[in-house]
Design a protein around this motif. Structure first.
Motif, PDB file in Angstrom:
ATOM      1  N   UNK A  85     -50.718 -37.836 -25.709  1.00 32.65           N
ATOM      2  CA  UNK A  85     -50.354 -36.440 -25.566  1.00 32.65           C
ATOM      3  C   UNK A  85     -51.497 -35.634 -24.961  1.00 32.65           C
ATOM      4  N   UNK A  89     -52.035 -33.714 -21.143  1.00 30.91           N
ATOM      5  CA  UNK A  89     -52.074 -32.253 -21.160  1.00 30.91           C
ATOM      6  C   UNK A  89     -53.486 -31.695 -21.215  1.00 30.91           C
ATOM      7  N   UNK A 131     -43.792 -41.481 -27.407  1.00 31.89           N
ATOM      8  CA  UNK A 131     -43.747 -40.049 -27.677  1.00 31.89           C
ATOM      9  C   UNK A 131     -42.500 -39.699 -28.482  1.00 31.89           C
ATOM     10  N   UNK A 138     -42.428 -36.969 -36.800  1.00 30.69           N
ATOM     11  CA  UNK A 138     -42.910 -35.638 -37.178  1.00 30.69           C
ATOM     12  C   UNK A 138     -41.759 -34.780 -37.680  1.00 30.69           C
TER      13      UNK A 138
ATOM     14  N   UNK B 132     -44.617 -34.005 -24.845  1.00 34.11           N
ATOM     15  CA  UNK B 132     -45.964 -33.727 -25.350  1.00 34.11           C
ATOM     16  C   UNK B 132     -46.037 -32.354 -25.984  1.00 34.11           C
ATOM     17  N   UNK B 133     -45.461 -31.395 -25.277  1.00 33.22           N
ATOM     18  CA  UNK B 133     -45.496 -30.030 -25.781  1.00 33.22           C
ATOM     19  C   UNK B 133     -44.833 -29.945 -27.142  1.00 33.22           C
ATOM     20  N   UNK B 134     -43.712 -30.634 -27.262  1.00 29.61           N
ATOM     21  CA  UNK B 134     -43.009 -30.615 -28.536  1.00 29.61           C
ATOM     22  C   UNK B 134     -43.865 -31.237 -29.627  1.00 29.61           C
ATOM     23  N   UNK B 135     -44.473 -32.366 -29.311  1.00 25.37           N
ATOM     24  CA  UNK B 135     -45.340 -33.022 -30.281  1.00 25.37           C
ATOM     25  C   UNK B 135     -46.390 -32.039 -30.761  1.00 25.37           C
ATOM     26  N   UNK B 136     -46.956 -31.337 -29.811  1.00 24.83           N
ATOM     27  CA  UNK B 136     -48.006 -30.397 -30.151  1.00 24.83           C
ATOM     28  C   UNK B 136     -47.480 -29.280 -31.046  1.00 24.83           C
ATOM     29  N   UNK B 138     -44.871 -29.365 -33.005  1.00 31.77           N
ATOM     30  CA  UNK B 138     -44.524 -29.893 -34.320  1.00 31.77           C
ATOM     31  C   UNK B 138     -45.768 -30.120 -35.160  1.00 31.77           C
ATOM     32  N   UNK B 139     -46.809 -30.660 -34.510  1.00 32.86           N
ATOM     33  CA  UNK B 139     -48.075 -30.873 -35.200  1.00 32.86           C
ATOM     34  C   UNK B 139     -48.593 -29.559 -35.765  1.00 32.86           C
TER      35      UNK B 139
END
Lengths: 223, 223
Positions: A85, A89, A131, A138, B132-136, B138-139
């Motif tokens: 990730x 980015x 991912x 999550x 990636x954005x979503x992962x971020x 959610x984190x």
DNA sequence: GGGCTTCAGTAGCAAAAGCTACACAGTGCG
DNA sequence: CGCACTGTGTAGCTTTTGCTACTGAAGCCC
């Protein structure tokens, strides 16, 4: 090279074209982590993609007041997605990673990984799939956190993390850290579980006695 | 076609090759959602990729006891990543999606999207970047949830979601739902904020009076 | 203006979770 | 065996949160 051979035990790296193999071999580095070693710190810039070859990593977040909570684990063959990730980015790493058991990690440099991503469909799929899996984990974790009490979360954690013989080797202190709470709360809850005959406790471990009792607590009525 | 033109206002879809454009045009469907309409139900199979053209979607999870909590929002030009996620893994949709305001959604069928993904680097990047954005997100959300009290989460939510004039148009009931708590808790906390002169409340809205007071609560010491 | 609905402010009580503190059991070591 | 260290079982208290219930204010329609 040793590391490349190790890496190729896992599916997506087996099927790469010859020149991709060479590219991969060039930049590959392995890293050894002893138990409880920190593999990545929060805020650290990420230099590449991490693939766990052996052992187990724990990804957790650490809050200002000192409580930590486990987000998920990375087992052999899996890659650390947060690192991926960040790679795509240019972000700083948003959590902490620690080795649960002594672990070996393959580190593929960022530039190499990006080039592999461009040309190899297998790597594209791996990336997206990894991912996606993380997103799913999550989501589940997030849903769990705000839809249930510590009682349910503890029961769930015992069910999910216990070995196949129904025993979870972990101190109550560690358990509390995984759940982001304190030892006393865990002790109190376990006490109730024991009283109901669901588990038995001993120094350093918890044994499941009544699987269905715990399951019923986690998802009532789903028998 | 109308829908295609709409879609091409957004970056990754502008740069597609001619035949990809045709492919895209073939399967494209648009969908209108009124305010508070459900766009996707939990457990529903996902038929394609969703791109928001206008309006705003809210993704939230719903727990057995009835409390809901907002996971994140989808603004125009963004795609619903969870749908993407399901698309690539053949999963059922893990949350609920509701239109916050009347919205227009472009639906790209799964098969079409997968073929676009195979051949168009722009779509590959879009996919990875969106995931990636979503992962971020959610984190961050997960970290926020278990590292802070409702007091901090409320302050944070007000800061993040208020319009540029510092006013948040939302009833306390809605606020409580976003945070996964109850109206009384929100009222109690807001009462304290008002007493400290940080915000003022009126029917259906909250106005920020002291930005720094709120910020100090969210991240102490970060001035 | 009168009546209705929705929203906000409050109070009181119960449950859950966190904190401090301490006694005791188990393990390892000299 | 005695000692130190770590892990467990309890207790008591405080804070936070959740739930029920009621009052009053704001907006809307007739």
């Amino acid at each position: 090279m040793q590391a490349l051979a190790e890496l190729q035990r896992f599916t997506p790296f087996k099927a790469l074209a010859g020149d991709s193999q060479t590219l991969l071999a060039q930049g590959l580095v392995t890293k050894q982590c002893g138990s409880a070693d920190m593999a990545l710190h929060k805020g650290q810039p990420v230099s590449g993609a991490y693939v766990v070859l052996a052992g187990r990593l724990r990804v957790f977040s650490l809050s200002p007041n000192g409580t930590e909570a486990t987000l998920y684990f990375i087992d052999p063959g899996e890659t650390c997605v947060l690192a991926l990730n960040c790679l795509f980015n240019d972000l700083l790493y948003p959590a902490w990673v620690q080795a649960e058991t002594p672990s070996t990690i393959a580190l593929i440099p960022g530039a190499v990984y990006r080039r592999l991503f461009e040309r190899e469909p297998a790597i594209q799929n791996l990336t997206v799939h990894t991912l996606s899996t993380l997103v799913f984990r999550l989501m589940s974790e997030l849903e769990l956190v705000h839809s249930s009490h510590h009682k349910q979360r503890l029961a769930n954690f015992i069910l999910m993390q216990s070995a196949s013989d129904g025993v979870l080797h972990m101190t109550q202190q560690q358990l509390a850290q995984h759940l982001g709470t304190t030892r006393e709360v865990v002790a109190r809850l376990l006490q109730e579980f024991v009283a109901r005959g669901w588990v038995s406790t001993r120094r350093g471990a918890i044994a499941i006695k009544d699987l269905f009792g715990l399951r019923e607590l986690v998802s009532p009525g789903a028998s």
